[in-house]
Design an enzyme around this catalytic site. Structure first.
Site, mmCIF file in Angstrom:
data_model
loop_
_atom_site.group_PDB
_atom_site.id
_atom_site.type_symbol
_atom_site.label_atom_id
_atom_site.label_comp_id
_atom_site.label_asym_id
_atom_site.label_seq_id
_atom_site.Cartn_x
_atom_site.Cartn_y
_atom_site.Cartn_z
ATOM 1 N N LYS A 196 0.786 -1.388 -0.176
ATOM 2 C CA LYS A 196 -0.118 -0.049 0.025
ATOM 3 C C LYS A 196 0.974 1.357 -0.139
ATOM 4 C CE LYS A 196 -3.822 -2.531 2.475
ATOM 5 N NZ LYS A 196 -5.032 -2.135 3.478
ATOM 6 N N PHE B 288 -15.750 2.949 7.329
ATOM 7 C CA PHE B 288 -14.297 3.467 7.120
ATOM 8 C C PHE B 288 -14.082 3.555 5.315
ATOM 9 C CE2 PHE B 288 -13.927 -0.786 8.422
ATOM 10 C CZ PHE B 288 -13.494 -1.489 7.327
ATOM 11 N N ARG C 120 -1.083 -14.725 3.866
ATOM 12 C CA ARG C 120 -1.910 -14.104 5.005
ATOM 13 C C ARG C 120 -1.037 -14.301 6.118
ATOM 14 N NH1 ARG C 120 -6.417 -11.363 3.772
ATOM 15 N NH2 ARG C 120 -7.518 -11.901 5.781
ATOM 16 N N THR D 26 -5.021 -8.161 10.322
ATOM 17 C CA THR D 26 -5.200 -7.039 9.744
ATOM 18 C C THR D 26 -4.706 -5.736 10.563
ATOM 19 O OG1 THR D 26 -7.145 -7.895 8.713
ATOM 20 C CG2 THR D 26 -7.144 -5.541 8.532
ATOM 21 N N ARG E 189 3.095 -6.932 9.184
ATOM 22 C CA ARG E 189 2.417 -5.983 9.925
ATOM 23 C C ARG E 189 2.689 -5.598 11.228
ATOM 24 N NH1 ARG E 189 -3.043 -8.130 7.193
ATOM 25 N NH2 ARG E 189 -3.582 -6.681 5.312
ATOM 26 N N HIS F 235 -1.698 -5.536 1.423
ATOM 27 C CA HIS F 235 -2.970 -6.336 1.103
ATOM 28 C C HIS F 235 -2.883 -7.564 0.544
ATOM 29 C CE1 HIS F 235 -7.126 -6.948 -0.203
ATOM 30 N NE2 HIS F 235 -6.620 -7.488 -1.231
HETATM 31 P P1 CMP Z 1 -6.970 -4.753 3.596
HETATM 32 O O1 CMP Z 1 -6.505 -6.261 3.734
HETATM 33 O O2 CMP Z 1 -6.494 -4.182 2.363
HETATM 34 O O3 CMP Z 1 -8.689 -5.158 3.367
HETATM 35 C C1 CMP Z 1 -9.570 -4.228 4.138
HETATM 36 C C2 CMP Z 1 -8.859 -3.004 4.639
HETATM 37 O O4 CMP Z 1 -9.546 -2.155 5.298
HETATM 38 C C3 CMP Z 1 -7.883 -3.604 5.614
HETATM 39 O O5 CMP Z 1 -6.687 -4.067 5.069
HETATM 40 C C4 CMP Z 1 -7.567 -2.435 6.537
HETATM 41 O O6 CMP Z 1 -6.518 -1.531 6.181
HETATM 42 C C5 CMP Z 1 -8.880 -1.577 6.568
HETATM 43 N N1 CMP Z 1 -9.674 -1.285 7.747
HETATM 44 C C6 CMP Z 1 -9.897 -2.348 8.372
HETATM 45 N N2 CMP Z 1 -11.021 -1.657 9.366
HETATM 46 C C7 CMP Z 1 -10.734 -0.322 9.402
HETATM 47 C C8 CMP Z 1 -10.894 0.532 10.229
HETATM 48 N N3 CMP Z 1 -11.531 0.374 11.310
HETATM 49 N N4 CMP Z 1 -10.531 1.851 10.070
HETATM 50 C C9 CMP Z 1 -10.021 1.981 8.806
HETATM 51 N N5 CMP Z 1 -9.613 1.132 7.880
HETATM 52 C C10 CMP Z 1 -9.918 -0.318 8.405
#
Ligand code: CMP
Length: 143
Positions: free
Chosen positions: A9, A57, A85, A91, A102, A115
């Site tokens: 990202k 979000f 993953r 996440t 992460r 991602h």
């Molecule tokens: P990703 O794996 O790219 O898929 C969805 C994304 O949403 C996740 O990673 C996070 O970066 C984002 N995400 C999840 N929860 C939140 C949150 N509460 N606020 C902002 N971003 C979020």
């Protein structure tokens, strides 16, 4: 062989983590089949994150992923979707174990570095969304 879509990202690109992250997947034994530095349009971001469109979000998510270049990749290998993953970690970087991408480099759930597709169906959809067929190369290890 199984393929997955991984994307570093804008935060990961800006923090010069492309090489470090690519190295982890190479050393694990996966094979890079496609890669490009690119800007994502609003339209593509909304499609990519379509399953989150009702989340509070969503706007923030689209704004962030379109805020600067991302490094989009296709990786190939046995069980690559689930293993990638695991290597990415949870996440929310605050919950991600040390030793995961992460866990080692992220601080907030929005800016969580990378991602990765969560299922074979998402992998196929995401690869098609970001790559043309002729941008995905398969090569044998003897080459
Ligand atoms: P990703 O794996 O790219 O898929 C969805 C994304 O949403 C996740 O990673 C996070 O970066 C984002 N995400 C999840 N929860 C939140 C949150 N509460 N606020 C902002 N971003 C979020």
């Amino acid at each position: 062989m199984e393929k997955t879509f991984l994307m570093i990202k804008p935060d990961g690109v800006q923090r010069n983590l492309i090489g470090e992250i690519v190295t982890r997947f190479e050393k694990k034994g996966f094979q890079l089949s496609g890669a490009k530095l690119m800007n994502i349009s609003n339209e593509k971001a909304e499609k990519h994150y379509g399953e989150h469109k009702d989340k509070p979000f969503f706007g923030e998510l689209v704004d962030f992923i379109t805020s600067g270049p991302v490094f989009a990749m296709v990786w190939e290998g046995e069980n690559v979707i689930a293993t990638a993953r695991q290597m990415m970690g949870k996440t929310n970087p605050q919950e991600a174990a040390p030793g995961t991408i992460r866990g080692d480099y992220g601080l907030t759930v929005g800016k969580n570095i990378i991602h990765g597709s969560d299922s074979p169906e998402s992998a196929e959809r995401e690869i098609q969304l970001f790559f043309e067929n002729d941008e995905i190369l398969s090569f044998t290890k003897d080459n």
